[in-house]
Design an enzyme around this catalytic site. Structure first.
Site, PDB file in Angstrom:
ATOM      1  N   SER A 190      42.962  46.237  45.782  1.00  4.63           N
ATOM      2  CA  SER A 190      42.002  47.006  44.988  1.00  4.63           C
ATOM      3  C   SER A 190      41.138  47.952  45.808  1.00  4.63           C
ATOM      4  CB  SER A 190      41.120  46.047  44.208  1.00  4.63           C
ATOM      5  OG  SER A 190      40.460  45.169  45.085  1.00  4.63           O
ATOM      6  N   HIS A 218      46.064  44.959  39.445  1.00  8.44           N
ATOM      7  CA  HIS A 218      45.970  46.416  39.573  1.00  8.44           C
ATOM      8  C   HIS A 218      47.347  47.078  39.478  1.00  8.44           C
ATOM      9  CE1 HIS A 218      41.746  47.272  40.361  1.00  8.44           C
ATOM     10  NE2 HIS A 218      41.694  46.162  41.069  1.00  8.44           N
ATOM     11  N   LYS A 249      42.132  45.211  32.768  1.00  6.20           N
ATOM     12  CA  LYS A 249      42.255  46.513  33.425  1.00  6.20           C
ATOM     13  C   LYS A 249      43.129  47.431  32.560  1.00  6.20           C
ATOM     14  CE  LYS A 249      40.855  45.005  37.954  1.00  6.20           C
ATOM     15  NZ  LYS A 249      40.973  43.638  38.483  1.00  6.20           N
TER      16      LYS A 249
END
Ligand SMILES: *Cc1c(COP(=O)(O)O)cnc(C)c1O
Length: 403
Positions: A190, A218, A249
């Protein structure tokens, strides 16, 4: 009360020190839905200002997507707001199970188990599967939740250098006597947006008879030709034992996460994993909207394609403007300025220019590696990206970051 005064003085002093060093993390209030354009109150009390948002994990632009809002509304109407129970008592609806099966299929695994966050998934995984006779081999830059999950587990711990296959092999050689070994890595890291070398990791795992776990928070939804994640990108599907990921996310960004993997491992987690057993699950609303997010992603690659094009455009233009942008494909684009003060100054100046980015500094990243992390979204228009490059250039020149 004397004790109370001592604690008060201690923590107040700590806060003053953080403030003096310009290391205080300050929260800014958004007065609008999460989107490429947001209205932000900053400094506190100031009237809201519209800025272009480059600090959300809203990779596919689904946070306020009409299809997800509609699905959430229907979920709310047909299954209610809350479960008021953990899963194994009376907190499981048909749709929770449906989401597990959809996630398993999407990720190419036997089955999946939901958690109220990926943080919880990582806290609940290691302790439930491994004991003293086992070993965990973890990339040194893994996410905080992995580090904490490992702390809760009695297995031997080995930390290998970031993305370093030689060091990982060294750790595998040192743990030949362990019953089970699990290699643990973020799929996409990240803070740098770099990817784990999954092919090399899988080769080593097979050679040394170890399992592999990837946290693809991610990556799920947008990395790989159809957005399945880093295992699809590196073509190692079927060679990963466990994937953890978040719904917080790219998949709409509300909350929730899961572990996907072999049937027996998932079945054991359902029996033993403490955050699963003793904490509430995601709201029916979130389940419904996350299912809608998977529908959208499975129907078409348009959103991840747009994100890829936006990322390429932004990276190229920033490099041309003179910024030291590290090679990569990830929509996380870190601009390394080294010192925390520089990062704080630059992010404030960019905010004045209408660009919303956040600086990261110690302890979130190592000392001397402070940075501004830019995050690109499929919902950004090219004009937003170009505006950001212009603002970075103006501010970067003024602050002496670029020539
Ligand atoms: C964001 C993130 C998490 C935490 O996800 P939540 O669902 O918000 O708890 C876990 N692991 C990684 C690698 C992440 O980036």
């Amino acid at each position: 009360m004397a004790f109370h005064l001592r604690t008060k003085a201690h923590y107040e002093n700590e806060l003053v020190e953080l403030d003096l060093a310009d290391l205080l993390k300050e929260e800014r209030y958004i007065h609008s839905p999460q989107a490429p354009l947001v209205v932000v109150e900053y400094p506190p009390g100031a009237p809201g200002k519209e800025v272009i948002n480059f600090c959300a994990n809203n990779y596919l632009g689904l946070s306020s997507h009409p299809a997800l809002i509609e699905a959430a509304r229907q979920g709310l109407e047909t299954r209610g707001f809350g479960m008021s129970s953990v899963r194994f008592i009376c907190g499981t609806q048909d749709r929770h199970r449906e989401l597990e099966q959809r996630m398993a299929r999407f990720l190419g695994m036997d089955d999946a188990i939901l958690y109220s966050s990926c943080f919880d998934a990582n806290l609940g995984l290691f302790e439930a599967l491994l004991g003293e006779e086992d070993a965990l081999l973890s990339d040194q830059l893994n996410h905080a939740s992995i580090i904490d999950g490992i702390r809760l587990c009695k297995a031997q711990r080995h930390r290998y250098k970031h993305r370093d296959l030689r060091d990982l092999e060294q750790c595998l050689r040192q743990t030949l006597n362990s019953r089970f070994r699990l290699i643990v890595t973020d799929g996409a890291f990240s803070m740098d947006g770099d990817l784990a070398p999954l092919e090399g990791i899988c080769n080593l795992a097979e050679e040394y008879d170890a399992m592999v776990m990837v946290d693809d928070s991610h990556a799920t939804g947008f990395i790989g030709p159809t957005g399945r994640g880093t295992h699809e990108h590196f073509e190692v599907e079927g060679r990963i034992d466990l994937i953890t990921t978040t719904f917080g996310k790219a998949l709409g960004g509300a909350s929730g996460g899961c572990v996907a993997g072999q049937q027996a491992l998932i079945d054991i987690l359902r029996q033993r994993s403490r955050p699963y057993l003793f904490s509430n699950t995601v709201s029916p609303m979130v389940v419904a909207a996350t299912l809608a997010a998977i529908d959208l992603i499975e129907e078409s690659t348009a959103l991840r394609d747009r994100l890829e094009a936006n990322t390429r455009h932004f990276r190229r233009r920033m490099k041309n403007a003179g910024f030291a942008v590290r090679e990569g494909i990830h929509p996380i684009v870190p601009i390394i300025l080294h010192e925390a003060e520089a990062v704080q100054e630059m992010s404030r100046a960019l905010f004045d220019e209408g660009i919303y980015v956040i600086g990261f500094f110690y302890p979130v990243v190592p000392r001397g590696k402070a940075r501004i992390r830019v995050q690109i979204s499929a919902a950004h228009e090219q004009a937003h990206l170009d505006r950001a490059v212009e603002a970075f250039t103006t501010v970067g020149k003024r602050l002496g970051v670029i020539a």
